[in-house]
Design an enzyme around this catalytic site. Structure first.
Site, mmCIF file in Angstrom:
data_model
loop_
_atom_site.group_PDB
_atom_site.id
_atom_site.type_symbol
_atom_site.label_atom_id
_atom_site.label_comp_id
_atom_site.label_asym_id
_atom_site.label_seq_id
_atom_site.Cartn_x
_atom_site.Cartn_y
_atom_site.Cartn_z
ATOM 1 N N GLU A 69 10.570 -4.538 4.474
ATOM 2 C CA GLU A 69 10.618 -5.959 4.119
ATOM 3 C C GLU A 69 10.302 -6.152 2.641
ATOM 4 O OE1 GLU A 69 9.101 -4.676 6.790
ATOM 5 O OE2 GLU A 69 8.945 -6.139 8.416
ATOM 6 N N GLY A 92 -4.852 -1.614 4.949
ATOM 7 C CA GLY A 92 -4.032 -2.747 4.511
ATOM 8 C C GLY A 92 -4.688 -4.094 4.774
ATOM 9 N N ARG A 93 -5.218 -4.275 5.980
ATOM 10 C CA ARG A 93 -5.784 -5.579 6.332
ATOM 11 C C ARG A 93 -7.184 -5.788 5.760
ATOM 12 N NH1 ARG A 93 -4.535 -2.253 10.341
ATOM 13 N NH2 ARG A 93 -6.177 -1.327 11.631
ATOM 14 N N GLU A 107 -4.696 -6.308 14.844
ATOM 15 C CA GLU A 107 -4.135 -5.016 14.435
ATOM 16 C C GLU A 107 -5.228 -3.932 14.485
ATOM 17 O OE1 GLU A 107 -2.288 -3.825 10.379
ATOM 18 O OE2 GLU A 107 -0.588 -4.563 11.502
ATOM 19 N N LYS A 132 0.844 -1.194 0.000
ATOM 20 C CA LYS A 132 0.000 0.000 0.000
ATOM 21 C C LYS A 132 0.886 1.255 0.000
ATOM 22 C CE LYS A 132 -3.425 2.420 2.751
ATOM 23 N NZ LYS A 132 -4.362 2.419 3.866
ATOM 24 N N LYS A 142 9.393 -0.365 14.155
ATOM 25 C CA LYS A 142 9.925 -0.036 12.821
ATOM 26 C C LYS A 142 11.002 1.038 12.934
ATOM 27 C CE LYS A 142 5.806 -0.884 9.987
ATOM 28 N NZ LYS A 142 4.802 -0.295 9.104
ATOM 29 N N HIS A 147 -5.323 -32.824 18.055
ATOM 30 C CA HIS A 147 -4.212 -33.641 18.558
ATOM 31 C C HIS A 147 -3.069 -32.784 19.065
ATOM 32 C CE1 HIS A 147 -6.134 -37.265 16.980
ATOM 33 N NE2 HIS A 147 -6.585 -36.433 16.053
HETATM 34 O O1 F6P Z 1 3.261 -2.925 9.831
HETATM 35 C C1 F6P Z 1 1.903 -2.978 9.687
HETATM 36 C C2 F6P Z 1 1.447 -2.654 8.292
HETATM 37 O O2 F6P Z 1 1.388 -1.292 8.119
HETATM 38 C C3 F6P Z 1 0.087 -3.310 8.045
HETATM 39 O O3 F6P Z 1 -0.955 -2.563 8.509
HETATM 40 C C4 F6P Z 1 0.124 -3.483 6.572
HETATM 41 O O4 F6P Z 1 -0.839 -4.403 6.151
HETATM 42 C C5 F6P Z 1 1.544 -3.950 6.371
HETATM 43 O O5 F6P Z 1 2.291 -3.196 7.306
HETATM 44 C C6 F6P Z 1 2.098 -3.773 4.992
HETATM 45 O O6 F6P Z 1 2.043 -2.454 4.568
HETATM 46 P P1 F6P Z 1 2.217 -2.068 3.050
HETATM 47 O O7 F6P Z 1 1.126 -2.699 2.274
HETATM 48 O O8 F6P Z 1 2.159 -0.578 3.025
HETATM 49 O O9 F6P Z 1 3.568 -2.571 2.593
#
Ligand code: F6P
Length: 549
Positions: free
Chosen positions: A215, A270-271, A356, A209, A515, A387
């Site tokens: 990452e 995002g979620r 979240e 987003k 972060k 199990h």
């Molecule tokens: O670290 C949390 C977050 O901001 C989430 O809310 C989001 O889904 C995820 O990181 C990834 O964010 P992006 O889509 O901006 O890379």
């Protein structure tokens, strides 16, 4: 507008406290025995779904009181505020309109003077034509070959939803295409996936987003380098890398051409974003029409949520149950138990969605909340989970409300597997509800002709208290449409819980501190620079550095 009061100050809350004292000692066995109509009164149907709430520690009165709480907290008004684009994500000054992504019914939805449905439909069209191109061979690799592998690179909401849906709908997948997911910044994730692939037939979807998530950018650069080792020339990148983002400036800086960007908007959290361009990996894997079925299933739940009175409103009642257990029974966790191997990633997806969104301790006035908010969400697919951790749910010391989710018709009908799976599904909720009392255990042991002392010793260990609450969610079959409805139900449940807890569900400031610190520590790890830390962190970093030598 969202009402801005503490739920604990409402009349309904006080009535619920009194009601809890009266209901708490009662056993579900007795509630069933005393009311032959209990199932009829406490279960709901929505299209092909059956939601059975009757094995919860509630009565009709409980639901009435909980609905009063929802009314006092302004849930009906809040629902309207969300659907009509009010900026209910106050701390980010944004509307919350993931429902607009699957709105096939209205001609317009105006936000800041623009009809956002026009833009939504334009991106859906762009996705359709891209997916069709991949499938009919008009979009090919830089050597003119058909794509065989799709790799979604993203994390959190840009990963969990697409991965879970692709897995859940595997039996609807188009032949000839395999989908992969890289999310973790641990190099192992990229290494293990890339090793299996052929650069010439691999398409990378960079899903972010913000397009600033460390990452994802790191994994995207690794994928780019890996691709160039084979393709050599940077001009081929445009055929193999597309981006899904709200941040077109950052995407272009990364080197992805504007025509390879699938946009979405800041009013999609995002979620809550798998319905947007973030769902491109789903659409490519299943085919666009299947993706649209997923959206239509969600739209059906949206309509139900918006139009149905609170008493019959599935997401509202599901949210109220969670409030009941969290705030009155003081439950701290909630288990999600899909009895469907295809849905095994659902617990992980719901962890982000619920935790979240509602893992907050500051209310809408900026004050600390005086009541518990989101419980821990966890779970795994049945029957495997039976199990591993079911022992604790049956006989442990904490009360864990569970959602048992299953489809009546299997997507892999082999022999008697489905009957066996479902017999476990039914058996577990029955066992959790009924338990096994002293009399029953004694009778069972007596039949084994054990010596009296052995019987007495064993008896307490074999007791099941029962009275463990479960909600059974059954659908006819797992399809793109039913999955869409189920996920939208959990999204709306999340929202309603947040409204009642008087917290902001659509921001996530709690992820920022880690972060920030990671960014500055990263510099320290890559150079000789040292920064002051607490003694623990300093020594841990030192251990790491020594082991790099
Ligand atoms: O670290 C949390 C977050 O901001 C989430 O809310 C989001 O889904 C995820 O990181 C990834 O964010 P992006 O889509 O901006 O890379």
């Amino acid at each position: 507008m969202l009402r801005n009061i503490s739920p604990a100050t409402t009349t309904a809350w006080k009535n619920l406290e009194a009601h809890y004292k009266q209901l708490q000692p009662q056993h579900l066995r007795d509630l069933f025995a005393n009311d032959p109509q209990r199932f009829q009164k406490l279960s709901l149907q929505f299209e092909d779904f059956l939601f059975d709430l009757s094995k919860n520690r509630i009565t009709e009165e409980t639901l009435n009181l909980l609905v009063n709480l929802a009314e006092e907290m302004g849930v009906p008004q809040a629902i309207e505020s969300m659907f009509t684009g009010e900026k209910i994500n106050v701390t980010e000054n944004r509307a919350v309109l993931h429902t607009a992504l699957r709105n096939f019914s209205d001609p317009e939805l105006i936000l800041d003077g623009e009809n956002i449905l026009t833009e939504v439909n334009a991106v859906l069209e762009q996705m359709r034509s891209f997916c069709d191109g991949i499938h009919n061979g008009s979009i090919t690799s830089y050597t003119g070959k058909a794509f065989k592998h799709i790799v979604n690179i993203g994390i959190g909401g840009s990963h969990l939803g697409p991965q879970m849906v692709c897995e859940a709908l595997k039996s609807y997948q188009k032949p000839g295409l395999e989908v992969h997911f890289i999310s973790n910044v641990d190099g192992t994730d990229a290494a293990e996936i890339l090793e299996k692939l052929d650069a010439e037939t691999t398409l990378f979807i960079i899903a972010s987003k913000t397009f600033t998530t460390k990452e994802t950018i790191t994994n995207a650069l690794t994928a780019r380098n890996w691709f160039l080792e084979t393709a050599k020339d940077e001009k081929h990148i445009s055929k193999h890398f597309v981006a899904l983002s709200t941040n077109t400036t950052e995407v272009e800086k990364f080197g992805i051409a504007p025509e390879n960007i699938f946009r979405f908007w800041d009013w999609v959290g995002g979620r809550f974003s798998l319905w947007s361009a973030i769902g491109l990996s789903i659409a490519c894997t299943l085919g666009y029409n299947r993706f649209e079925e997923l959206l239509r299933g969600a739209e059906a739940m949206d309509k139900h949520f918006r139009k149905t009175p609170l008493h019959q409103n599935v997401p509202v009642l599901m949210a109220l149950l969670s409030i009941w257990y969290t705030n009155f029974f003081n439950c701290q966790t909630h288990a999600i138990l899909p009895y469907d191997q295809y849905m095994r990633l659902l617990p992980e997806f719901l962890q982000q969605l619920l935790m979240e969104s509602n893992g907050k301790s500051t209310d809408r006035n900026g004050q600390p909340v005086t009541y518990q908010t989101q419980p821990v969400i966890w779970g795994a697919a049945g029957t495997n989970s039976q199990h591993s951790f079911f022992q604790l749910i049956h006989q442990g010391t904490i009360l864990i409300p569970c959602d048992f989710i299953a489809a009546a018709v299997s997507n892999n009908p082999i022999g008697e597997h489905q009957a066996l799976l479902m017999s476990n599904y039914f058996a577990q909720t029955e066992a959790l509800m009924k338990g096994k009392n002293t009399e029953e255990v004694r009778q069972e042991l007596e039949q084994k002709n054990l010596p009296a002392s052995e019987l007495e010793n064993l008896l307490p260990h074999k007791l099941f208290e029962g009275n463990k609450p479960t909600t059974s969610i059954m659908m006819r079959q797992l399809t793109p449409y039913t999955l869409g409805s189920l996920l939208a139900m959990y999204e709306h449940k999340t929202f309603v819980q947040g409204v009642i807890w008087n917290i902001y569900s659509f921001d996530q400031w709690g992820v920022e501190l880690g972060k920030q610190l990671a960014t500055s520590i990263e510099k320290e790890l890559l150079t000789d620079k040292q920064q002051p830390h607490d003694a623990s962190t300093t020594n841990l970093i030192q251990y790491y550095k020594e082991n790099q030598k």
